[in-house]
Design a protein around this motif. Structure first.
Motif, short mmCIF file in Angstrom:
data_model
loop_
_atom_site.label_atom_id
_atom_site.label_comp_id
_atom_site.label_asym_id
_atom_site.label_seq_id
_atom_site.Cartn_x
_atom_site.Cartn_y
_atom_site.Cartn_z
N GLY A 1 0.83 -1.21 0.00
CA GLY A 1 0.00 0.00 0.00
C GLY A 1 0.86 1.25 0.00
O GLY A 1 0.57 2.22 -0.71
N ALA A 2 1.93 1.25 0.78
CA ALA A 2 2.80 2.42 0.87
C ALA A 2 3.50 2.70 -0.46
O ALA A 2 3.66 3.86 -0.86
CB ALA A 2 3.83 2.23 1.98
N MET A 3 3.89 1.63 -1.18
CA MET A 3 4.51 1.84 -2.49
C MET A 3 3.48 2.39 -3.47
O MET A 3 3.78 3.29 -4.27
CB MET A 3 5.10 0.52 -3.01
N LEU A 4 2.26 1.86 -3.38
CA LEU A 4 1.19 2.35 -4.25
C LEU A 4 0.90 3.83 -3.95
O LEU A 4 0.71 4.64 -4.87
CB LEU A 4 -0.06 1.50 -4.00
N THR B 1 12.39 4.81 -4.21
CA THR B 1 13.41 4.01 -4.91
C THR B 1 12.82 2.67 -5.36
O THR B 1 13.05 2.23 -6.49
CB THR B 1 14.61 3.76 -3.97
N LEU B 2 12.04 2.04 -4.47
CA LEU B 2 11.44 0.75 -4.81
C LEU B 2 10.47 0.89 -5.99
O LEU B 2 10.42 0.02 -6.86
CB LEU B 2 10.73 0.15 -3.59
N CYS B 3 9.71 2.01 -6.02
CA CYS B 3 8.80 2.25 -7.15
C CYS B 3 9.59 2.34 -8.45
O CYS B 3 9.20 1.78 -9.47
CB CYS B 3 8.03 3.56 -6.94
N THR B 4 10.71 3.07 -8.40
CA THR B 4 11.53 3.23 -9.61
C THR B 4 12.06 1.88 -10.07
O THR B 4 12.02 1.55 -11.26
CB THR B 4 12.69 4.20 -9.33
N ILE B 5 12.53 1.07 -9.12
CA ILE B 5 13.05 -0.25 -9.47
C ILE B 5 11.95 -1.10 -10.12
O ILE B 5 12.20 -1.89 -11.03
CB ILE B 5 13.64 -0.95 -8.22
N CYS B 6 10.71 -0.91 -9.65
CA CYS B 6 9.58 -1.66 -10.22
C CYS B 6 9.13 -1.10 -11.57
O CYS B 6 8.17 -1.60 -12.15
CB CYS B 6 8.40 -1.67 -9.25
N GLY B 7 9.78 -0.03 -12.03
CA GLY B 7 9.48 0.46 -13.38
C GLY B 7 8.62 1.70 -13.43
O GLY B 7 8.18 2.11 -14.51
N ALA B 8 8.37 2.35 -12.28
CA ALA B 8 7.51 3.55 -12.27
C ALA B 8 8.11 4.70 -13.08
O ALA B 8 7.40 5.60 -13.52
CB ALA B 8 7.25 4.01 -10.83
N ASP B 9 9.44 4.65 -13.30
CA ASP B 9 10.09 5.73 -14.05
C ASP B 9 9.69 5.72 -15.53
O ASP B 9 9.86 6.70 -16.23
CB ASP B 9 11.61 5.64 -13.91
N LYS B 10 9.13 4.60 -15.98
CA LYS B 10 8.75 4.52 -17.40
C LYS B 10 7.49 5.32 -17.67
O LYS B 10 7.22 5.72 -18.80
CB LYS B 10 8.53 3.05 -17.80
N THR B 11 6.67 5.55 -16.64
CA THR B 11 5.42 6.27 -16.87
C THR B 11 5.39 7.64 -16.20
O THR B 11 4.62 8.49 -16.60
CB THR B 11 4.22 5.45 -16.31
N TRP C 1 18.48 6.12 -9.15
CA TRP C 1 18.18 5.32 -7.96
C TRP C 1 19.40 4.59 -7.42
O TRP C 1 19.47 4.26 -6.25
CB TRP C 1 17.03 4.35 -8.23
N LYS C 2 20.38 4.38 -8.29
CA LYS C 2 21.56 3.65 -7.82
C LYS C 2 22.31 4.43 -6.74
O LYS C 2 22.96 3.84 -5.88
CB LYS C 2 22.48 3.32 -9.00
N ALA C 3 22.16 5.79 -6.77
CA ALA C 3 22.78 6.60 -5.72
C ALA C 3 22.08 6.37 -4.38
O ALA C 3 22.58 6.79 -3.35
CB ALA C 3 22.71 8.08 -6.11
N GLN C 4 20.92 5.73 -4.41
CA GLN C 4 20.16 5.47 -3.19
C GLN C 4 20.30 4.02 -2.71
O GLN C 4 19.64 3.61 -1.77
CB GLN C 4 18.67 5.77 -3.42
N ARG C 5 21.17 3.28 -3.38
CA ARG C 5 21.31 1.86 -3.02
C ARG C 5 21.73 1.66 -1.57
O ARG C 5 21.30 0.73 -0.91
CB ARG C 5 22.32 1.17 -3.94
N TRP C 6 22.56 2.60 -1.08
CA TRP C 6 23.02 2.50 0.32
C TRP C 6 21.83 2.41 1.28
O TRP C 6 21.86 1.67 2.25
CB TRP C 6 23.91 3.69 0.68
N ASN C 7 20.77 3.21 0.96
CA ASN C 7 19.63 3.26 1.87
C ASN C 7 18.83 1.95 1.82
O ASN C 7 18.26 1.53 2.81
CB ASN C 7 18.74 4.46 1.49
N LEU C 8 18.83 1.31 0.63
CA LEU C 8 18.18 0.00 0.53
C LEU C 8 18.94 -1.03 1.36
O LEU C 8 18.34 -1.95 1.93
CB LEU C 8 18.09 -0.46 -0.93
N VAL C 9 20.26 -0.86 1.45
CA VAL C 9 21.04 -1.76 2.30
C VAL C 9 20.65 -1.56 3.76
O VAL C 9 20.53 -2.51 4.53
CB VAL C 9 22.56 -1.54 2.09
N VAL C 10 20.39 -0.27 4.14
CA VAL C 10 19.92 -0.01 5.50
C VAL C 10 18.58 -0.73 5.73
O VAL C 10 18.35 -1.32 6.79
CB VAL C 10 19.76 1.52 5.75
#
Lengths: 137, 185
Positions: free
Chosen positions: A120-123, B39-49, B57-66
């Motif tokens: 939901g949060a991603m949406l 970042t997760l939205c972008t990885i899922c392809g939201a940047d295409k629309t 988003w790769k500059a934010q990879r550190w935060n995904l590691v957190v």
């Protein structure tokens, strides 16, 4: 090496979120009922120490562990986006009982339905991206 | 040593959160969790629309590691460091929750009515969880930060916008619990 430091900070963060009970839906409810000092104590003490740390870094021009200058980006000025966005966030925080950090902590703790909250949060994040230009900022 | 297995009091937890922020600042990063959702939205392809998701988003990879760390930390905290996960909230709060139908208040870490695996087959629970998450995600991005980014990082840097956002968090939370909960439960 740096990646490992991010990982360890994250693990530490996750443990603190779980053990402080800041990731507990019940604690959030209790906070908004003003029936315990617990959450106020957590946020308040983090804040008092945080303010002192930031002032110290600024005043003495403290460098990062890697010797780089530390920059604090001021937030963009404005009222409406912070107020309206904040209210929407607060509605969700009280309902789901979790903010974006604890959400992930609860995945590790094994509460499967929290994945629905994260979805939901991603949406919601995606919806904001789509509607951004039509919202008052 | 047994103290570590008890719930940690606020005067231990709060300063530890400040330490986490300090460590992130000292390695040239900042404490903010909700940006990971973008970042997760972008990885899922939201940047295409949507332009909002077109960023490096790769500059934010550190935060995904957190985030990965926070997941591992949640496992360690619950499975290794907590023999009893029941949260001892105020007895008065427990009474209120019981009357709303939350029988698990005071006996669990999260309400079983919403977070037990069985809740996944309950339409009402699913909708509430999804809507709660949706509001958190939407609001965090709209306000450009969440509890970590505004209430801790932003206020530590004495930012007025963060104070406005935190006031908003409380208006929203109070409205939800005092006005909307009685309609929902």
């Amino acid at each position: 090496m740096r990646t490992l430091s991010y990982l360890f900070i994250g693990i530490f963060f996750g443990i603190v979120m779980f053990k402080s009970e800041a990731a507990s839906w019940f604690r959030i409810y209790e906070m908004f009922k003003f029936e315990s000092f617990h959450m106020y104590g957590i946020i308040g003490s983090a804040l008092v120490i945080g303010i002192a740390m930031v002032q110290w870094i600024k005043r003495y021009n403290i460098k990062s562990f890697y010797g780089e200058k530390i920059l604090f980006m001021p937030k963009e000025k404005g009222i409406r986006q912070y107020l309206f966005g904040g209210i929407v966030f607060g509605l969700g925080w009280a309902l789901a009982g979790a903010c974006p950090g604890p959400m992930f902590t609860l995945v590790g703790a094994g509460y499967v339905p929290i994945l629905v909250v994260i979805f939901g949060a991603m949406l919601g994040t995606y919806l904001y991206g789509v509607l951004k230009d039509r919202l008052p900022h | 040593m047994n103290l570590i297995y008890e719930p940690w009091p606020w005067y231990v937890s709060g300063p530890l959160i400040a330490v986490i922020m300090f460590l992130l600042i000292m390695i040239g990063k900042k404490f903010g969790m909700s940006s990971n959702l973008r970042t997760l939205c972008t990885i899922c392809g939201a940047d295409k629309t949507t332009d909002f998701f077109k960023f490096d988003w790769k500059a934010q990879r550190w935060n995904l590691v957190v985030v990965v760390g926070a997941i591992i930390g949640g496992y360690i905290g619950s499975h290794w460091l907590s023999p009893d996960v029941a949260v001892a909230i105020n007895p008065k709060t427990i009474g209120d929750l019981n009357s709303l139908g939350f029988e698990s208040a005071g006996k669990a870490y999260l309400p079983t009515e919403l977070f037990d695996t069985a809740a996944l087959t309950d339409i009402k629970s699913l909708v509430l969880l999804a809507v709660g998450g949706l509001l958190v995600g939407f609001g965090a991005r709209y306000a450009n930060g969440c509890t970590s980014g505004h209430a801790i990082s932003g206020l530590s840097n004495l930012q007025l916008p963060s104070l406005i956002a935190v006031i908003g968090f409380f208006i929203g939370g109070l409205v939800m619990i005092h006005l909307i909960f009685p309609l929902l439960f």
